[in-house]
Design a protein around this motif. Sequence first.
Motif, short mmCIF file in Angstrom:
data_model
loop_
_atom_site.label_atom_id
_atom_site.label_comp_id
_atom_site.label_asym_id
_atom_site.label_seq_id
_atom_site.Cartn_x
_atom_site.Cartn_y
_atom_site.Cartn_z
N GLY A 150 -35.54 88.82 -6.00
CA GLY A 150 -35.68 87.38 -5.81
C GLY A 150 -37.11 87.00 -5.49
N ARG A 151 -37.44 85.78 -5.86
CA ARG A 151 -38.73 85.20 -5.51
C ARG A 151 -38.47 83.81 -4.94
N VAL A 152 -39.02 83.55 -3.76
CA VAL A 152 -38.89 82.25 -3.12
C VAL A 152 -40.29 81.67 -2.95
N VAL A 153 -40.46 80.42 -3.36
CA VAL A 153 -41.71 79.71 -3.12
C VAL A 153 -41.38 78.45 -2.33
N LEU A 154 -41.85 78.40 -1.10
CA LEU A 154 -41.62 77.24 -0.24
C LEU A 154 -42.84 76.33 -0.29
N THR A 155 -42.62 75.06 -0.07
CA THR A 155 -43.73 74.11 -0.10
C THR A 155 -44.12 73.72 1.32
N GLY A 156 -45.28 74.20 1.72
CA GLY A 156 -45.86 73.78 2.99
C GLY A 156 -46.86 72.68 2.72
N SER A 157 -47.84 72.55 3.59
CA SER A 157 -48.86 71.53 3.42
C SER A 157 -49.97 71.78 4.43
N ILE A 158 -51.21 71.38 4.05
CA ILE A 158 -52.25 71.39 5.07
C ILE A 158 -51.88 70.39 6.16
N GLY A 159 -50.96 69.46 5.84
CA GLY A 159 -50.43 68.55 6.85
C GLY A 159 -49.58 69.29 7.87
N GLY A 160 -49.10 70.47 7.52
CA GLY A 160 -48.37 71.30 8.47
C GLY A 160 -49.29 72.20 9.27
N LEU A 161 -50.45 72.53 8.69
CA LEU A 161 -51.42 73.36 9.41
C LEU A 161 -52.31 72.53 10.32
N TYR A 162 -52.82 71.41 9.79
CA TYR A 162 -53.83 70.65 10.52
C TYR A 162 -53.35 69.24 10.89
N SER A 163 -52.42 68.71 10.11
CA SER A 163 -51.79 67.42 10.39
C SER A 163 -52.76 66.24 10.31
#
Length: 310
Positions: A150-163
């Motif tokens: 399996g391969r999973v690609v989740l969508t994060g954001s620089i909005g989650g790192l730095y906001s």
Amino acid sequence: MNVHTSERRFDGRVVVVTGGARGLGRAYAEMVAGLGAKVVVNDNGSALSGSGSDAGPAEEAAQALRAMGAEAVASTDSVATPEGGKAIIETALDTFGKIDVLIHNAGNNRFAALAETSYEDFRAVLDVHMLGAFHVVRPAFERMVKDGYGRVVLTGSIGGLYSMPGVVNYAMSKSAMIGLNNIVAIEGKDFGVKSNVILPGAVTRMAEGLDTSQYPPMGPELVAPVVGFLAHESCPVTGEMYVSVAGRIARAFITETEGVYQPSWTIDEVAGQLDAIRDDSRQWTFHPAEDGFGQHLARSFAMATAKAAG
């Protein structure tokens, strides 16, 4: 429609893309379909706020993929509920017999300052981005482990790192992808299941209301190849995060300063040692999928033991 060419194809692979009818998700779906994948285009057709639903976008996107010569079906279930998430994965299993790749891209936005945001608006975004990720990953991961791939690609954001201001719901949801990504990578390691996070920057519906006039080219087609690489069987990395913004690709990761050991502390000593504690000239960086948790403890304990012995 963007035509992608690559030696890394997806022939015989079944790919689920949530939020796949428009924007980034559509670019991902078109890319893997053009490289031989069988695709489930999931999109409930909601407004940017997450309200309402419309079967049209998913159906139109699936039809466009079929017009390319790909095998594709639409799924209009919502990721916001456990039942919806399970139904999305079951669409892949019922139609194509398996799921090889899950790209969780579905998202919504409701802007408000922290002191003014309503609980309804807070939950509406968490339900899609954060809980939505769990709702689809949980059933997909179970099947991937059973199948040994399996391969999973989740969508994060620089909005989650730095906001940034006005998006506490989005910031919390996207930072939560780090924990989920780690768990899939750690628990999937012995079963051929890998997971990584894409931190994309692209001008799509999600940029409505922002002044993008001074932005460089930032189309979804610049992000799609990174996701394609992370989703491919040849991808060598897991438990990592990759930034893709305006043509720049980079790895993001969490690190620590080496810090300071003392056998006991007072508040005043913490204050007095703050510069040394914060000194980033010596850093410790651990990899989640390579026992980062255990290594963190081992090195911390070793520092204490060595100092005590010295």
